[in-house]
Scaffold this motif. Sequence first.
Motif, PDB file in Angstrom:
ATOM      1  N   ASP A   1       4.493  -2.931  -8.905  1.00  0.00           N
ATOM      2  CA  ASP A   1       3.335  -3.267  -8.083  1.00  0.00           C
ATOM      3  C   ASP A   1       2.233  -3.885  -9.123  1.00  0.00           C
ATOM      4  OD1 ASP A   1       4.194  -1.215  -5.855  1.00  0.00           O
ATOM      5  OD2 ASP A   1       3.449   0.368  -7.220  1.00  0.00           O
TER       6      ASP A   1
ATOM      7  N   TYR B   1       6.792  -7.538  -0.901  1.00  0.00           N
ATOM      8  CA  TYR B   1       5.850  -6.930   0.149  1.00  0.00           C
ATOM      9  C   TYR B   1       4.391  -7.378  -0.286  1.00  0.00           C
ATOM     10  CZ  TYR B   1      10.041  -4.004   1.082  1.00  0.00           C
ATOM     11  OH  TYR B   1      11.212  -3.753   1.213  1.00  0.00           O
ATOM     12  N   GLN B   2       3.768  -8.290   0.460  1.00  0.00           N
ATOM     13  CA  GLN B   2       2.280  -8.410   0.202  1.00  0.00           C
ATOM     14  C   GLN B   2       1.441  -7.497   0.863  1.00  0.00           C
ATOM     15  OE1 GLN B   2       1.845 -12.785   0.648  1.00  0.00           O
ATOM     16  NE2 GLN B   2       3.483 -13.129  -0.593  1.00  0.00           N
ATOM     17  N   LEU B   3       0.660  -7.049   0.278  1.00  0.00           N
ATOM     18  CA  LEU B   3      -0.319  -6.002   1.047  1.00  0.00           C
ATOM     19  C   LEU B   3      -1.741  -6.514   0.899  1.00  0.00           C
ATOM     20  CD1 LEU B   3       1.205  -2.923  -0.456  1.00  0.00           C
ATOM     21  CD2 LEU B   3       1.489  -3.916   1.928  1.00  0.00           C
TER      22      LEU B   3
ATOM     23  N   LYS C   1       3.892  -6.200  -4.304  1.00  0.00           N
ATOM     24  CA  LYS C   1       5.017  -5.194  -4.572  1.00  0.00           C
ATOM     25  C   LYS C   1       6.333  -5.831  -4.572  1.00  0.00           C
ATOM     26  CE  LYS C   1       4.995  -0.725  -2.767  1.00  0.00           C
ATOM     27  NZ  LYS C   1       5.098   0.116  -3.723  1.00  0.00           N
TER      28      LYS C   1
ATOM     29  N   SER D   1      -0.709 -14.355  -6.135  1.00  0.00           N
ATOM     30  CA  SER D   1       0.588 -14.367  -5.041  1.00  0.00           C
ATOM     31  C   SER D   1       1.402 -15.654  -4.998  1.00  0.00           C
ATOM     32  CB  SER D   1       0.049 -13.639  -3.776  1.00  0.00           C
ATOM     33  OG  SER D   1      -0.903 -14.739  -3.158  1.00  0.00           O
TER      34      SER D   1
ATOM     35  N   GLU E   1      -4.691  -6.541   2.464  1.00  0.00           N
ATOM     36  CA  GLU E   1      -5.602  -5.501   2.747  1.00  0.00           C
ATOM     37  C   GLU E   1      -5.985  -4.659   1.513  1.00  0.00           C
ATOM     38  OE1 GLU E   1      -1.831  -3.831   3.911  1.00  0.00           O
ATOM     39  OE2 GLU E   1      -2.775  -5.872   4.605  1.00  0.00           O
ATOM     40  N   LEU E   2      -4.857  -4.427   0.614  1.00  0.00           N
ATOM     41  CA  LEU E   2      -5.250  -3.692  -0.482  1.00  0.00           C
ATOM     42  C   LEU E   2      -5.319  -4.494  -1.913  1.00  0.00           C
ATOM     43  CD1 LEU E   2      -2.526  -0.939   0.109  1.00  0.00           C
ATOM     44  CD2 LEU E   2      -5.214  -0.948   0.632  1.00  0.00           C
ATOM     45  N   ASN E   3      -4.921  -5.994  -1.696  1.00  0.00           N
ATOM     46  CA  ASN E   3      -5.074  -6.858  -2.889  1.00  0.00           C
ATOM     47  C   ASN E   3      -3.706  -6.428  -3.829  1.00  0.00           C
ATOM     48  OD1 ASN E   3      -7.136  -8.552  -2.050  1.00  0.00           O
ATOM     49  ND2 ASN E   3      -8.507  -6.647  -2.790  1.00  0.00           N
ATOM     50  N   VAL E   4      -2.642  -6.026  -3.274  1.00  0.00           N
ATOM     51  CA  VAL E   4      -1.458  -5.829  -4.175  1.00  0.00           C
ATOM     52  C   VAL E   4      -0.014  -6.535  -3.530  1.00  0.00           C
ATOM     53  CG1 VAL E   4       0.014  -3.621  -4.322  1.00  0.00           C
ATOM     54  CG2 VAL E   4      -2.360  -3.301  -4.193  1.00  0.00           C
TER      55      VAL E   4
END
Length: 104
Positions: free
Chosen positions: A24, A59-61, A68, A37, A63-66
């Motif tokens: 992560d 996995y691009q998130l 994975k 990213s 909304e969480l700025n994460v």
Amino acid sequence: MTILSEEVEGIRAKNAGPFMLTIDIFCGSAAAFEAVSGKFPVSRVANMFDMPASEVRLYQLPELNVLKFSFPRAVAQGGALDRDMHGAQFAAVLAECPVDDDGG
């Protein structure tokens, strides 16, 4: 040269069961997420860990700025050849990666 650990809030690697690892990247802001990213496509991460890109999942998130990344462990957790029982050392590989390089 800027490295990934200087651009994000944190990087964590861990087991995702005995046969998978997950890494992560906690970017901390939308700007950092956007900057980072684009520099870490699946192909670059696959090259870092010497595996086919088809085995790496991103996995691009936003909304969480994460970000994975998940991929199979080279050996099962706890096996005779396992050198990292918890999978945590994989984060160090990404932490030291240059962000300035597109990595292709």
